[in-house]
Design a protein around this motif. Sequence first.
Motif, mmCIF file in Angstrom:
data_model
loop_
_atom_site.group_PDB
_atom_site.id
_atom_site.type_symbol
_atom_site.label_atom_id
_atom_site.label_comp_id
_atom_site.label_asym_id
_atom_site.label_seq_id
_atom_site.Cartn_x
_atom_site.Cartn_y
_atom_site.Cartn_z
ATOM 1 N N ARG A 20 3.771 -13.195 -7.110
ATOM 2 C CA ARG A 20 2.469 -12.776 -7.633
ATOM 3 C C ARG A 20 1.931 -11.607 -6.803
ATOM 4 N NH1 ARG A 20 1.624 -18.730 -7.278
ATOM 5 N NH2 ARG A 20 1.050 -18.139 -5.187
ATOM 6 N N PRO A 21 1.286 -10.645 -7.445
ATOM 7 C CA PRO A 21 0.677 -9.538 -6.702
ATOM 8 C C PRO A 21 -0.352 -10.044 -5.696
ATOM 9 C CG PRO A 21 0.782 -9.017 -9.028
ATOM 10 C CD PRO A 21 1.154 -10.474 -8.889
ATOM 11 N N VAL A 22 -0.382 -9.454 -4.502
ATOM 12 C CA VAL A 22 -1.270 -9.883 -3.413
ATOM 13 C C VAL A 22 -2.532 -9.023 -3.405
ATOM 14 C CG1 VAL A 22 -1.486 -10.122 -0.904
ATOM 15 C CG2 VAL A 22 0.695 -10.615 -2.015
ATOM 16 N N PRO A 23 -3.706 -9.655 -3.543
ATOM 17 C CA PRO A 23 -4.942 -8.887 -3.443
ATOM 18 C C PRO A 23 -5.268 -8.570 -1.978
ATOM 19 C CG PRO A 23 -5.447 -11.193 -3.810
ATOM 20 C CD PRO A 23 -3.946 -11.055 -3.859
ATOM 21 N N GLN A 24 -5.745 -7.381 -1.731
ATOM 22 C CA GLN A 24 -6.219 -6.985 -0.404
ATOM 23 C C GLN A 24 -5.193 -7.139 0.717
ATOM 24 O OE1 GLN A 24 -9.513 -5.585 0.241
ATOM 25 N NE2 GLN A 24 -9.108 -5.238 -1.911
ATOM 26 N N ALA A 25 -3.921 -6.848 0.432
ATOM 27 C CA ALA A 25 -2.920 -6.791 1.502
ATOM 28 C C ALA A 25 -3.222 -5.563 2.351
ATOM 29 C CB ALA A 25 -1.510 -6.713 0.927
ATOM 30 N N GLU A 26 -3.164 -5.701 3.659
ATOM 31 C CA GLU A 26 -3.477 -4.596 4.561
ATOM 32 C C GLU A 26 -2.213 -3.789 4.850
ATOM 33 O OE1 GLU A 26 -5.738 -3.789 8.787
ATOM 34 O OE2 GLU A 26 -5.154 -5.826 8.272
ATOM 35 N N PHE A 27 -2.351 -2.462 4.901
ATOM 36 C CA PHE A 27 -1.194 -1.634 5.217
ATOM 37 C C PHE A 27 -1.573 -0.523 6.192
ATOM 38 C CE2 PHE A 27 -3.089 0.679 1.687
ATOM 39 C CZ PHE A 27 -2.931 2.017 2.034
ATOM 40 N N THR A 28 -0.565 -0.080 6.936
ATOM 41 C CA THR A 28 -0.693 1.104 7.793
ATOM 42 C C THR A 28 0.552 1.955 7.599
ATOM 43 O OG1 THR A 28 0.283 0.004 9.712
ATOM 44 C CG2 THR A 28 -2.111 -0.020 9.567
ATOM 45 N N VAL A 29 0.362 3.260 7.701
ATOM 46 C CA VAL A 29 1.469 4.207 7.660
ATOM 47 C C VAL A 29 1.463 4.947 8.989
ATOM 48 C CG1 VAL A 29 2.469 6.221 6.531
ATOM 49 C CG2 VAL A 29 1.328 4.464 5.160
ATOM 50 N N THR A 30 2.611 4.935 9.656
ATOM 51 C CA THR A 30 2.775 5.603 10.942
ATOM 52 C C THR A 30 3.700 6.799 10.739
ATOM 53 O OG1 THR A 30 2.576 3.472 12.027
ATOM 54 C CG2 THR A 30 3.466 5.262 13.342
ATOM 55 N N GLY A 31 3.300 7.954 11.261
ATOM 56 C CA GLY A 31 4.085 9.172 11.098
ATOM 57 C C GLY A 31 5.170 9.316 12.142
ATOM 58 N N THR A 32 5.848 10.445 12.116
ATOM 59 C CA THR A 32 6.983 10.690 13.005
ATOM 60 C C THR A 32 6.582 10.707 14.475
ATOM 61 O OG1 THR A 32 6.704 13.058 12.672
ATOM 62 C CG2 THR A 32 8.315 11.962 11.290
ATOM 63 N N ALA A 33 5.340 11.029 14.776
ATOM 64 C CA ALA A 33 4.879 11.051 16.168
ATOM 65 C C ALA A 33 4.509 9.660 16.672
ATOM 66 C CB ALA A 33 3.682 11.992 16.313
ATOM 67 N N GLY A 34 4.627 8.631 15.804
ATOM 68 C CA GLY A 34 4.311 7.268 16.211
ATOM 69 C C GLY A 34 2.839 6.921 16.131
ATOM 70 N N ARG A 35 2.047 7.807 15.544
ATOM 71 C CA ARG A 35 0.617 7.538 15.405
ATOM 72 C C ARG A 35 0.290 7.116 13.984
ATOM 73 N NH1 ARG A 35 -2.347 12.730 17.706
ATOM 74 N NH2 ARG A 35 -1.670 13.314 15.638
#
Length: 89
Positions: A20-35
């Motif tokens: 089932r699709p998850v409401p309000q799942a938290e995500f982060t994207v980190t770039g090549t510099a690790g930030r």
Amino acid sequence: MPTPPDAGALSRRVLDPAGRPVPQAEFTVTGTAGRQVVGGWTDRLRVLRHDCARGENRLAVSAGGCAPHRAAAAVAPDTLTALGDMTLR
């Protein structure tokens, strides 16, 4: 929706262990510099979509009661990189 110059976008649907699709799942994207370059929550359709820098990015997704999920994503400029469904465990 247009992306900023020299950037792309990531998209992924987040599912629970029952599919089932998850409401309000938290995500982060980190770039090549690790930030961290962006963070947020899945939208009303249970999809994350966000502009991010071109190149190799790391995506981390978490939701209550499930183990975090991490994945790599190569993002091309002016392109939507659709990563498909992600099932949390």
